[in-house]
Design an enzyme around this catalytic site. Sequence first.
Site, PDB file in Angstrom:
ATOM      1  N   HIS A  87       0.778  -1.234   0.000  1.00  0.00           N
ATOM      2  CA  HIS A  87       0.000   0.000   0.000  1.00  0.00           C
ATOM      3  C   HIS A  87       0.812   1.287   0.000  1.00  0.00           C
ATOM      4  O   HIS A  87       0.222   2.362  -0.011  1.00  0.00           O
ATOM      5  CB  HIS A  87      -0.943   0.025   1.209  1.00  0.00           C
ATOM      6  CG  HIS A  87      -1.965  -1.053   1.166  1.00  0.00           C
ATOM      7  ND1 HIS A  87      -2.941  -1.118   0.203  1.00  0.00           N
ATOM      8  CD2 HIS A  87      -2.154  -2.132   1.960  1.00  0.00           C
ATOM      9  CE1 HIS A  87      -3.695  -2.189   0.400  1.00  0.00           C
ATOM     10  NE2 HIS A  87      -3.236  -2.816   1.464  1.00  0.00           N
TER      11      HIS A  87
ATOM     12  N   GLU B 275      -8.491 -11.787   4.370  1.00  0.00           N
ATOM     13  CA  GLU B 275      -9.140 -10.480   4.253  1.00  0.00           C
ATOM     14  C   GLU B 275     -10.506 -10.512   3.587  1.00  0.00           C
ATOM     15  O   GLU B 275     -11.229  -9.524   3.665  1.00  0.00           O
ATOM     16  CB  GLU B 275      -8.243  -9.542   3.437  1.00  0.00           C
ATOM     17  CG  GLU B 275      -6.872  -9.338   4.040  1.00  0.00           C
ATOM     18  CD  GLU B 275      -6.017  -8.417   3.208  1.00  0.00           C
ATOM     19  OE1 GLU B 275      -6.207  -7.193   3.325  1.00  0.00           O
ATOM     20  OE2 GLU B 275      -5.188  -8.923   2.426  1.00  0.00           O
TER      21      GLU B 275
END
Length: 163
Positions: free
Chosen positions: A46, A152
């Site tokens: 990220h 996730e």
Amino acid sequence: MQENTLKQKLEQGKAVFGVMITFPSAPVIEMLGYLGFDWVLIDNEHGSITVENSEDLVRAAEFTGIAPIIRPVSNKPEIIAPFLDRGAWGVQVPHVNTAEEARAAVDAVKYYPEGHRGIFSRSRPAGYGFSGNTGDYVAEANRNTLVCLMLEEVEAIENLKDM
């Protein structure tokens, strides 16, 4: 390869505390170690952390005793291995949804016979080949390298018992 104090604490059932960092700042990681954190998640998925700038981040973590764990952008051996070759003590693999993907992550991190990671026994964590033989390094790396799987998505939870 340094002894993975994070893995030791986890195996002993101790609580561990850490922080995620998405930008390459060795001084910040060094400070986190001085603050007493057990691990730092060096996030390649990220932020702006790359293989090229990760080695100094790993060194800063090691210097202050905080375990450097990489979050690679994907669950692929060619993405994971370069971070480990620069000294990361483990990986936190994102988006693992199936038992097959979980096995692939372990396979990418561990050397034979536990996995199929390509051998590089002259790397930084192997003491550039000056600290022992290849067999000893492989055994030590397999024992010390941590594999964390990130579940996730709903699919991962649905597949949990198979994983």
